[in-house]
Design a protein around this motif. Sequence first.
Motif, mmCIF file in Angstrom:
data_model
loop_
_atom_site.group_PDB
_atom_site.id
_atom_site.type_symbol
_atom_site.label_atom_id
_atom_site.label_comp_id
_atom_site.label_asym_id
_atom_site.label_seq_id
_atom_site.Cartn_x
_atom_site.Cartn_y
_atom_site.Cartn_z
ATOM 1 N N ASN A 118 0.819 -1.213 0.000
ATOM 2 C CA ASN A 118 0.000 0.000 0.000
ATOM 3 C C ASN A 118 0.854 1.264 0.000
ATOM 4 N N ILE A 119 1.962 1.228 0.727
ATOM 5 C CA ILE A 119 2.897 2.362 0.732
ATOM 6 C C ILE A 119 3.443 2.586 -0.682
ATOM 7 N N LEU A 120 3.854 1.519 -1.327
ATOM 8 C CA LEU A 120 4.400 1.634 -2.679
ATOM 9 C C LEU A 120 3.354 2.158 -3.657
ATOM 10 N N GLU A 121 2.126 1.671 -3.558
ATOM 11 C CA GLU A 121 1.060 2.142 -4.429
ATOM 12 C C GLU A 121 0.784 3.632 -4.206
ATOM 13 N N LEU A 170 12.523 -6.564 -2.556
ATOM 14 C CA LEU A 170 12.188 -6.941 -3.934
ATOM 15 C C LEU A 170 11.064 -6.073 -4.496
ATOM 16 N N MET A 171 10.044 -5.831 -3.668
ATOM 17 C CA MET A 171 8.911 -5.019 -4.102
ATOM 18 C C MET A 171 9.349 -3.588 -4.386
ATOM 19 N N ALA A 172 10.188 -3.035 -3.502
ATOM 20 C CA ALA A 172 10.665 -1.663 -3.693
ATOM 21 C C ALA A 172 11.491 -1.548 -4.966
ATOM 22 N N HIS A 173 12.328 -2.558 -5.225
ATOM 23 C CA HIS A 173 13.127 -2.546 -6.450
ATOM 24 C C HIS A 173 12.225 -2.537 -7.678
ATOM 25 N N THR A 174 11.205 -3.378 -7.656
ATOM 26 C CA THR A 174 10.291 -3.465 -8.792
ATOM 27 C C THR A 174 9.548 -2.157 -9.023
ATOM 28 N N HIS A 177 11.773 0.438 -10.427
ATOM 29 C CA HIS A 177 12.010 0.173 -11.848
ATOM 30 C C HIS A 177 10.807 0.568 -12.710
ATOM 31 N N LEU A 178 9.613 0.196 -12.261
ATOM 32 C CA LEU A 178 8.421 0.424 -13.083
ATOM 33 C C LEU A 178 7.917 1.863 -13.031
ATOM 34 N N TYR A 179 8.023 2.493 -11.850
ATOM 35 C CA TYR A 179 7.362 3.785 -11.653
ATOM 36 C C TYR A 179 8.320 4.900 -11.222
ATOM 37 N N VAL A 255 17.477 2.044 -12.257
ATOM 38 C CA VAL A 255 16.630 1.757 -11.095
ATOM 39 C C VAL A 255 17.138 2.541 -9.895
ATOM 40 N N LYS A 256 16.317 3.468 -9.424
ATOM 41 C CA LYS A 256 16.715 4.326 -8.300
ATOM 42 C C LYS A 256 16.385 3.644 -6.981
#
Length: 354
Positions: A118-121, A170-174, A177-179, A255-256
């Motif tokens: 939810n934080i990432l979204e 892993l989620m933060a990396h993705t 990369h995507l957003y 990827v930041k």
Amino acid sequence: MHLNNKKEKKTYLVTGSAGFIGYFVCKKLLFQGSSVIGIDNLNDYYDVNLKQTRLEDLNTYENFTFFQEDISDRSALENVFLKYKPNIVINLAAQAGVRYSIENPDVYMQSNVTGFYNILEACRHFPVDHLIYASSSSVYGANKKVPFEETDFVDHPVSLYASTKKSNELMAHTYSHLYDIPATGLRFFTVYGPMGRPDMAYYGFTDKYFAGEPIKIFNNGDFENDLYRDFTYIDDIVEGIVKLIPRTPSGEGDVKHEIFNIGNNNPEKLMHFITSLENALSKSLGKTVEFNKIYEPIKPGDVPRTYASTDRLHQAVGFKPKTSIEEGLQKFADWYVQYHKLTENAKEVQVTNS
């Protein structure tokens, strides 16, 4: 790597703001004059009164706004982002504890996985300058190579808690990369100090002493091959976090996303740590303190040693921990005695702004 040189006032969102590390991070930012939005669900994993004490102190700052919400509640979290549009997000909300994850796995998935998603979204839909989030030294599992370096293999976690923290990385990396979300993960190493978590060993040992109960040491009484821990004082942790805030991660390729150990880089034998705690309490109370010790086998999910290489963090922002075990435990002992009103001569302890 790019340093953010913008001078305008930033708005910070700190999740887990009534927690141990979250409280001290908020206090530091507020002391510097920043606007801080705090989120915490104030759960009863440990004494809620201690969380309320931290929160009461934060509420004395006009530039602090608090919401009692759970980050696993997506709509509540998005409402905060929509209203305040934070520039910096520091996610310290998580269900902590290795052993508790064996007993109650559901809450780890809810807070550490769904909550972090939810934080990432939210950072995706309300872009931020920087997301800093808590990982853990537990991701290193039972790695035998020491000191632990960020480039080490971390695909063999030995607890569900560690697995959730690895999944966060892993989620933060993705998402980075995507957003294009600038994100920094911090692998904390055994944080301790005043107003700390009662479920941590040093605090629990102290509670046991004053309750007249023995302490359990999970090393089989093997003093030659004693457990090692990289104990890190809270002020050093906060300094490392604050130094990283203006640093936009460069990461690999486009990827930041970066990961740093944040520890003491000086592991201590558990028995030395216990002796230092006894000495600190002796000074605080003005009498000799000695724990009654019971030795038991190491518990499932525990790791025999933690030892952080902090070279990467030092190269990035000049971070170097400076608080010795003896100094840090004395500050904890003085606070504990005063907070629990254990002696008329208890020292008045000021909680630092760092």
